[in-house]
Design a protein around this motif. Sequence first.
Motif, PDB file in Angstrom:
ATOM      1  N   THR A  95       0.807  -1.224   0.000  1.00  0.00           N
ATOM      2  CA  THR A  95       0.000   0.000   0.000  1.00  0.00           C
ATOM      3  C   THR A  95       0.836   1.267   0.000  1.00  0.00           C
ATOM      4  OG1 THR A  95      -1.725  -1.199   1.201  1.00  0.00           O
ATOM      5  CG2 THR A  95      -1.879   1.212   1.170  1.00  0.00           C
ATOM      6  N   ILE A  96       1.779   1.363   0.905  1.00  0.00           N
ATOM      7  CA  ILE A  96       2.567   2.587   1.066  1.00  0.00           C
ATOM      8  C   ILE A  96       3.657   2.647  -0.003  1.00  0.00           C
ATOM      9  CG2 ILE A  96       4.083   3.881   2.604  1.00  0.00           C
ATOM     10  CD1 ILE A  96       2.586   2.715   4.944  1.00  0.00           C
ATOM     11  N   CYS A  97       3.667   3.727  -0.746  1.00  0.00           N
ATOM     12  CA  CYS A  97       4.645   3.902  -1.834  1.00  0.00           C
ATOM     13  C   CYS A  97       5.850   4.674  -1.301  1.00  0.00           C
ATOM     14  CB  CYS A  97       4.016   4.636  -3.013  1.00  0.00           C
ATOM     15  SG  CYS A  97       2.564   3.820  -3.686  1.00  0.00           S
ATOM     16  N   TYR A  98       6.725   3.967  -0.626  1.00  0.00           N
ATOM     17  CA  TYR A  98       7.896   4.633  -0.073  1.00  0.00           C
ATOM     18  C   TYR A  98       9.071   3.669  -0.107  1.00  0.00           C
ATOM     19  CZ  TYR A  98       8.155   9.322   1.822  1.00  0.00           C
ATOM     20  OH  TYR A  98       8.324  10.679   1.951  1.00  0.00           O
ATOM     21  N   SER A  99      10.249   4.190  -0.425  1.00  0.00           N
ATOM     22  CA  SER A  99      11.427   3.328  -0.528  1.00  0.00           C
ATOM     23  C   SER A  99      12.150   3.188   0.812  1.00  0.00           C
ATOM     24  CB  SER A  99      12.390   3.874  -1.583  1.00  0.00           C
ATOM     25  OG  SER A  99      12.763   5.205  -1.273  1.00  0.00           O
ATOM     26  N   GLY A 100      12.299   4.290   1.536  1.00  0.00           N
ATOM     27  CA  GLY A 100      13.030   4.243   2.790  1.00  0.00           C
ATOM     28  C   GLY A 100      12.139   3.896   3.959  1.00  0.00           C
ATOM     29  N   ILE A 101      11.983   2.592   4.248  1.00  0.00           N
ATOM     30  CA  ILE A 101      11.093   2.138   5.326  1.00  0.00           C
ATOM     31  C   ILE A 101      11.831   1.098   6.164  1.00  0.00           C
ATOM     32  CG2 ILE A 101       8.913   1.010   5.919  1.00  0.00           C
ATOM     33  CD1 ILE A 101       7.782   1.936   3.276  1.00  0.00           C
ATOM     34  N   LYS A 102      11.665   1.206   7.477  1.00  0.00           N
ATOM     35  CA  LYS A 102      12.137   0.157   8.376  1.00  0.00           C
ATOM     36  C   LYS A 102      11.251   0.152   9.616  1.00  0.00           C
ATOM     37  CE  LYS A 102      15.703   3.222  10.283  1.00  0.00           C
ATOM     38  NZ  LYS A 102      17.150   3.382  10.541  1.00  0.00           N
ATOM     39  N   THR A 103      11.184  -0.987  10.294  1.00  0.00           N
ATOM     40  CA  THR A 103      10.347  -1.132  11.480  1.00  0.00           C
ATOM     41  C   THR A 103      11.218  -1.207  12.724  1.00  0.00           C
ATOM     42  OG1 THR A 103      10.315  -3.544  11.207  1.00  0.00           O
ATOM     43  CG2 THR A 103       8.512  -2.277  10.200  1.00  0.00           C
ATOM     44  N   MET A 104      10.650  -0.723  13.848  1.00  0.00           N
ATOM     45  CA  MET A 104      11.410  -0.672  15.088  1.00  0.00           C
ATOM     46  C   MET A 104      10.424  -0.594  16.252  1.00  0.00           C
ATOM     47  SD  MET A 104      14.698   1.766  15.687  1.00  0.00           S
ATOM     48  CE  MET A 104      15.322   1.181  14.107  1.00  0.00           C
ATOM     49  N   ASP A 105      10.863  -1.030  17.427  1.00  0.00           N
ATOM     50  CA  ASP A 105       9.984  -1.001  18.594  1.00  0.00           C
ATOM     51  C   ASP A 105      10.614  -0.302  19.796  1.00  0.00           C
ATOM     52  OD1 ASP A 105      11.925  -2.829  19.161  1.00  0.00           O
ATOM     53  OD2 ASP A 105      10.585  -4.403  19.880  1.00  0.00           O
ATOM     54  N   THR A 106      11.775   0.302  19.610  1.00  0.00           N
ATOM     55  CA  THR A 106      12.474   0.986  20.696  1.00  0.00           C
ATOM     56  C   THR A 106      12.113   2.465  20.704  1.00  0.00           C
ATOM     57  OG1 THR A 106      14.309  -0.571  20.474  1.00  0.00           O
ATOM     58  CG2 THR A 106      14.710   1.423  21.757  1.00  0.00           C
ATOM     59  N   LEU A 107      11.633   2.957  21.835  1.00  0.00           N
ATOM     60  CA  LEU A 107      11.131   4.323  21.921  1.00  0.00           C
ATOM     61  C   LEU A 107      12.216   5.353  21.629  1.00  0.00           C
ATOM     62  CD1 LEU A 107       8.692   6.125  22.632  1.00  0.00           C
ATOM     63  CD2 LEU A 107       9.512   6.111  25.000  1.00  0.00           C
ATOM     64  N   ASP A 108      13.410   5.166  22.205  1.00  0.00           N
ATOM     65  CA  ASP A 108      14.467   6.167  22.016  1.00  0.00           C
ATOM     66  C   ASP A 108      14.841   6.327  20.547  1.00  0.00           C
ATOM     67  OD1 ASP A 108      14.511   6.560  24.715  1.00  0.00           O
ATOM     68  OD2 ASP A 108      16.212   5.227  25.090  1.00  0.00           O
ATOM     69  N   GLN A 109      14.959   5.218  19.846  1.00  0.00           N
ATOM     70  CA  GLN A 109      15.327   5.294  18.428  1.00  0.00           C
ATOM     71  C   GLN A 109      14.200   5.896  17.594  1.00  0.00           C
ATOM     72  OE1 GLN A 109      16.362   1.172  17.777  1.00  0.00           O
ATOM     73  NE2 GLN A 109      18.536   1.576  18.114  1.00  0.00           N
ATOM     74  N   LEU A 110      12.971   5.629  17.973  1.00  0.00           N
ATOM     75  CA  LEU A 110      11.840   6.213  17.251  1.00  0.00           C
ATOM     76  C   LEU A 110      11.778   7.727  17.457  1.00  0.00           C
ATOM     77  CD1 LEU A 110       9.105   3.521  18.034  1.00  0.00           C
ATOM     78  CD2 LEU A 110      10.253   3.903  15.850  1.00  0.00           C
ATOM     79  N   ASP A 118      12.083  12.100  10.090  1.00  0.00           N
ATOM     80  CA  ASP A 118      11.344  10.918   9.641  1.00  0.00           C
ATOM     81  C   ASP A 118       9.934  10.923  10.218  1.00  0.00           C
ATOM     82  OD1 ASP A 118      13.533  10.018   8.220  1.00  0.00           O
ATOM     83  OD2 ASP A 118      14.338   8.895   9.923  1.00  0.00           O
ATOM     84  N   THR A 119       9.087  10.091   9.654  1.00  0.00           N
ATOM     85  CA  THR A 119       7.705   9.953  10.133  1.00  0.00           C
ATOM     86  C   THR A 119       7.507   8.564  10.724  1.00  0.00           C
ATOM     87  OG1 THR A 119       6.850  11.514   8.499  1.00  0.00           O
ATOM     88  CG2 THR A 119       5.279   9.969   9.438  1.00  0.00           C
ATOM     89  N   ALA A 129       6.630  -0.050  15.174  1.00  0.00           N
ATOM     90  CA  ALA A 129       6.300   1.141  14.390  1.00  0.00           C
ATOM     91  C   ALA A 129       7.155   1.171  13.137  1.00  0.00           C
ATOM     92  CB  ALA A 129       6.527   2.404  15.217  1.00  0.00           C
ATOM     93  N   ALA A 130       6.617   1.756  12.096  1.00  0.00           N
ATOM     94  CA  ALA A 130       7.351   1.909  10.846  1.00  0.00           C
ATOM     95  C   ALA A 130       7.974   3.299  10.795  1.00  0.00           C
ATOM     96  CB  ALA A 130       6.422   1.702   9.655  1.00  0.00           C
ATOM     97  N   ILE A 131       9.227   3.348  10.413  1.00  0.00           N
ATOM     98  CA  ILE A 131       9.930   4.618  10.235  1.00  0.00           C
ATOM     99  C   ILE A 131      10.044   4.878   8.740  1.00  0.00           C
ATOM    100  CG2 ILE A 131      12.055   5.895  10.655  1.00  0.00           C
ATOM    101  CD1 ILE A 131      12.563   4.146  13.054  1.00  0.00           C
TER     102      ILE A 131
END
Length: 502
Positions: A95-110, A118-119, A129-131
Amino acid sequence: MLKKIKNKILNKDENKTTKLTKSLEKNINTFKEVLKNNDSIIYRMFTDQTSNKTKYCVIFCDGMADKNSINEYIIDPIMKNEESESSMDDLLSNTICYSGIKTMDTLDQLIDAILYGDTILLENNNNKAAILDTKGWQTRSISEPQSEVVVRGPREGFTESININLTLIRRKILSKDLKYKYKILGKQTKTKICICYMENIASDKIVQEVEKRLDDIDIDGIIESGYIEELIRDEPLSPFITIGYTERPDVVAGNLLEGKIALICDGTPVVLTLPFLFIEYFQASEDYYNNFIYSSINRILRYVGFFLATSTPAIYLALVTYHQEMIPTPLLISISAAREGVPFPTIFEAIAMTFIFEVLREAGVRLPKPIGATISIVGALVLGDAAVKARFVSAPIVIIVGLTGISSFLVPKMIGAIIIIRVVFLLLASFLGLYGYIFGVIGLFIHLMSMRSFGVPYMMDLVSTKYQDIKDTAIRAPWWCMEYRPKFISNKNRIRKKDSTR
């Protein structure tokens, strides 16, 4: 013993990281709690077409992220998604048309990602969460650096964006051996740093030493590359720099091809290069673009300029004060006539006029260009003429200081060191004449010979008698003659070009 246990407990607390939960509301509240009193953080909750409850939330920093990209490529596709069961992985894949995507669950890094532009995309019943790379801040356009203007050569210079700077370097070296290593420095600023080097040329020991020194940096903020330079340099008390700096991508590319390492700091157009040797003060990028004969003449002029800028006042003072017999009689009579009626000794004249010249130079640099140039020229003319007519100083010392100041501009990166050396030579010459000046020169050579830049001798090749080592020192040999790279820097691959019949 109790102190060690306490330190272990504190270290454990520091190592604990907050993880996201599967509750969307709790995750949003956690972000709001950590980022409280920050009105620039935007929270946008929305649903897709198959649900009536809030299922998603995007978090971004206003002014740092590109809102149009967020609306067009993230929110709009998800809201128009017609699939009843769509997990985060499905959205990122289909669905999401984006090249730079990664997932993470650490609050500090988010949080770091949000503050960097980043969004963050949160989903209900998902503890990850997806970055998404939505950086959209304004950057300065690529232009020629004002501090390194050339007649012939590329006109592009680095900007304040690390991504643009890395692209400028990559455009010049299209090799798989060009390596980038990222680090984050500054506990508060979290500045991104990139170590850039050629893997097949650069010395592994120097690369490891650079990484070690960067890892040892523990400071609140890195605003400019000068912070890093001062924290990792050799010989911190020396007036000579042991880490080079430039705003030109072609200079960095040339240094990388010699086996050197570049440090690119986000937020500044000044890139550091290391190791830096004494001979690099006298080298310019334009030397390698023009005819080697003309380039060699210019390089010799820079060496002469260094001598004049550091030694002329001291030699003049020594001759006038202690060694009048070494001055031709007509010239000595002319100097004596010019000094008639001057109440101050020559040493005071020299130091006072040097100080005034540096004040005018600094004022010209700090003021706007049209005003600064006018003040520098008019101020020097008016003050110099008035001082001579008022008999505060003699005319010869004005000529000496003017020649000294202009000569120092031939080696712009060494102006700070030249000022210090000039004053030291002046003081030594005022006490011991030419003997004091010679003692100062001997001390300067001993200091330079003892210096190292990341393990490489600071005066490497400059005092060598080998034919291959002196091809790019006081003169610039033609390209078809320079077959080898510096031996202490590029110990992996010294061959720059194959031998030719020429």
